[in-house]
Scaffold this active site. Structure first.
Site, PDB file in Angstrom:
ATOM      1  N   ASP A   1      33.681  32.992  -1.377  1.00  0.00           N
ATOM      2  CA  ASP A   1      32.554  33.730  -0.792  1.00  0.00           C
ATOM      3  C   ASP A   1      32.972  34.324   0.561  1.00  0.00           C
ATOM      4  O   ASP A   1      32.942  33.641   1.577  1.00  0.00           O
ATOM      5  CB  ASP A   1      31.424  32.683  -0.636  1.00  0.00           C
ATOM      6  CG  ASP A   1      30.185  33.194   0.046  1.00  0.00           C
ATOM      7  OD1 ASP A   1      29.860  34.372  -0.136  1.00  0.00           O
ATOM      8  OD2 ASP A   1      29.535  32.395   0.750  1.00  0.00           O
TER       9      ASP A   1
ATOM     10  N   GLY B   1      22.890  44.635   1.317  1.00  0.00           N
ATOM     11  CA  GLY B   1      21.928  43.529   1.280  1.00  0.00           C
ATOM     12  C   GLY B   1      20.723  43.770   2.174  1.00  0.00           C
ATOM     13  O   GLY B   1      20.823  44.445   3.200  1.00  0.00           O
TER      14      GLY B   1
ATOM     15  N   CYS C   1      21.317  42.563   5.642  1.00  0.00           N
ATOM     16  CA  CYS C   1      22.699  42.867   6.039  1.00  0.00           C
ATOM     17  C   CYS C   1      22.691  43.958   7.104  1.00  0.00           C
ATOM     18  O   CYS C   1      21.960  44.943   6.972  1.00  0.00           O
ATOM     19  CB  CYS C   1      23.432  43.368   4.792  1.00  0.00           C
ATOM     20  SG  CYS C   1      25.069  43.991   5.116  1.00  0.00           S
TER      21      CYS C   1
ATOM     22  N   ARG D   1      17.209  34.888   5.756  1.00  0.00           N
ATOM     23  CA  ARG D   1      18.166  35.403   6.740  1.00  0.00           C
ATOM     24  C   ARG D   1      19.551  35.618   6.147  1.00  0.00           C
ATOM     25  O   ARG D   1      19.970  34.921   5.210  1.00  0.00           O
ATOM     26  CB  ARG D   1      18.274  34.418   7.903  1.00  0.00           C
ATOM     27  CG  ARG D   1      18.838  33.065   7.515  1.00  0.00           C
ATOM     28  CD  ARG D   1      18.816  32.122   8.698  1.00  0.00           C
ATOM     29  NE  ARG D   1      19.429  30.834   8.381  1.00  0.00           N
ATOM     30  CZ  ARG D   1      19.513  29.832   9.244  1.00  0.00           C
ATOM     31  NH1 ARG D   1      19.021  29.957  10.472  1.00  0.00           N
ATOM     32  NH2 ARG D   1      20.108  28.705   8.906  1.00  0.00           N
TER      33      ARG D   1
HETATM   34  P1  IMP Z   1      19.622  40.934  -1.150  1.00  0.00           P
HETATM   35  O1  IMP Z   1      19.434  40.468  -2.556  1.00  0.00           O
HETATM   36  O2  IMP Z   1      19.461  42.417  -0.969  1.00  0.00           O
HETATM   37  O3  IMP Z   1      18.782  40.165  -0.189  1.00  0.00           O
HETATM   38  O4  IMP Z   1      21.160  40.672  -0.774  1.00  0.00           O
HETATM   39  C1  IMP Z   1      21.775  39.411  -0.924  1.00  0.00           C
HETATM   40  C2  IMP Z   1      23.242  39.569  -0.630  1.00  0.00           C
HETATM   41  O5  IMP Z   1      23.459  39.962   0.741  1.00  0.00           O
HETATM   42  C3  IMP Z   1      24.041  38.287  -0.728  1.00  0.00           C
HETATM   43  O6  IMP Z   1      24.319  37.904  -2.058  1.00  0.00           O
HETATM   44  C4  IMP Z   1      25.308  38.631   0.048  1.00  0.00           C
HETATM   45  O7  IMP Z   1      26.218  39.381  -0.708  1.00  0.00           O
HETATM   46  C5  IMP Z   1      24.759  39.535   1.154  1.00  0.00           C
HETATM   47  N1  IMP Z   1      24.617  38.844   2.433  1.00  0.00           N
HETATM   48  C6  IMP Z   1      24.130  37.608   2.689  1.00  0.00           C
HETATM   49  N2  IMP Z   1      24.104  37.359   4.020  1.00  0.00           N
HETATM   50  C7  IMP Z   1      24.591  38.469   4.624  1.00  0.00           C
HETATM   51  C8  IMP Z   1      24.819  38.831   5.993  1.00  0.00           C
HETATM   52  O8  IMP Z   1      24.518  38.108   6.943  1.00  0.00           O
HETATM   53  N3  IMP Z   1      25.367  40.059   6.195  1.00  0.00           N
HETATM   54  C9  IMP Z   1      25.690  40.893   5.169  1.00  0.00           C
HETATM   55  N4  IMP Z   1      25.455  40.617   3.885  1.00  0.00           N
HETATM   56  C10 IMP Z   1      24.923  39.405   3.613  1.00  0.00           C
END
Ligand code: IMP
Length: 334
Positions: free
Chosen positions: A134, A188, A191, A270
């Site tokens: 990861d 994300g 992100c 977060r």
């Molecule tokens: P979401 O489903 O759009 O909320 O995105 C989730 C994904 O964001 C995760 O599976 C990671 O790949 C990514 N991610 C998690 N934490 C972070 C971060 O702090 N910065 C950038 N990407 C992140």
């Protein structure tokens, strides 16, 4: 390359799928088992994957309680690595003890650094056979080395790695031995990589590009998937699985801080590179590439998962497809 020669890329909101003729009697008949294009299911060791969904290794998405809920519902959860190896091993054992026989495989995240192999071996000894290397920028020699080392030492393990944004990155990890590659950088919902570093690609475009790979590695679309419509577009573009963070966060059972404002309950979701997450897991903050968010808690995970599977079934029915393996070839973007 001059700016006017840059490539135009597509994001989820740029496209729709054309509705097509259907002979499907009932959406309940649509089979959502994750398979390759030949219709063969995917396995982790002798355990079959079920729904084409992973729960992201984030501390506001997956803990022991939600991992068991996800796995029993067919979604493969990945235990996050933002804790000691001992804590992760205890969590793994506790989750496994709670599962039904047909539950989806449970993974554990590890880093790519020098102590990650020790953590991996501790988890292996506890019975884990699914590891996720990861790393924010997975197209990196450290990730490739971690993947090839684990695959060499423990060939029976299922190894996911990422994240990458390009076909070159996808193939690099696949050639190193990854069984699955997480695709998406900067998209994300929590992100801030694009703002902090200026780098990233629309997740949909990365899926389209990586789907060109000739390797057998499983394509996992990850980051910026906000709705079942985005999930359906991901599968149509060539994703075998999607990984969800926000869509599986801030539910009744979700881990994370909560607060009540004007009688409404909110939970924290977060990024793992946000200042608050970094402070909690390593006591200091370096570059922040993630943010904190607070979202109202509106339903249980069971309700959310039922809504998600119903939405995907509906999506496949609009393309006249009874199973995921037909969808890639039969869907048409406009
Ligand atoms: P979401 O489903 O759009 O909320 O995105 C989730 C994904 O964001 C995760 O599976 C990671 O790949 C990514 N991610 C998690 N934490 C972070 C971060 O702090 N910065 C950038 N990407 C992140």
């Amino acid at each position: 390359m001059a700016f006017y020669e840059t490539r135009t890329c597509l994001c989820f909101d740029d496209v729709l799928l054309t509705p097509k003729y259907s002979e499907i009697d009932s959406r309940h008949n649509i089979n959502l088992t994750a398979t390759d294009v030949m219709g063969r299911p995917f396995f982790c060791n002798d355990k079959k994957f079920s729904l084409p969904i992973f729960a992201s290794p984030m501390d506001t998405v997956v803990d022991e309680k939600t991992a068991a809920i996800f796995s029993n519902a067919g979604i493969s959860p990945i235990l996050h690595r933002y804790c000691t190896a001992e804590q992760q091993v205890v969590s793994y054992k506790n989750v496994i003890n709670q599962l039904h026989a047909s539950a989806a495989p449970v993974g554990a995240a590890i880093g790519a650094g020098e102590f990650s192999l020790n953590r991996m071996i501790d988890l292996y000894d506890a019975g884990c056979r699914f590891f996720c290397v990861d790393v924010a920028h997975g197209h990196h020699k450290m990730s490739m080395l971690a993947v090839s080392t684990i695959k060499h030492l423990y060939p029976e393990c299922f190894i996911m790695a990422g994240n990458v944004a390009t076909l070159e990155g996808f193939d690099a990890l696949a050639n190193a031995g990854a069984d699955a590659v997480r695709v998406g950088i900067g998209g994300g919902s929590v992100c801030s990589t694009r703002i902090v570093t200026g780098h990233g690609t629309p997740t949909l475009q990365s899926i389209i590009d990586c789907a060109e790979s000739e390797s057998d590695a499983i394509l996992v679309a990850d980051g910026g998937i906000r709705s079942t419509g985005d999930m359906v577009k991901s599968y149509a573009a060539g994703a075998d699985f999607v990984m969800l963070g926000s869509m599986l966060s801030c539910k009744d059972e979700s881990p994370g801080e909560e607060k009540i404002v004007d009688g409404v309950k909110y939970k924290n979701y977060r990024g793992m590179a946000s200042a608050s997450a970094q402070k909690d897991w390593r006591g200091k903050v370096s570059v922040t590439e993630g943010v904190d968010s607070w979202r109202p808690v509106t339903n249980s995970l069971g309700d959310a998962i039922a809504t998600i599977t119903a939405g995907i079934r509906s999506g496949l029915s609009y393309s006249g497809c009874e199973k995921l393996s037909d969808f890639y070839a039969n869907s048409e973007f406009i």
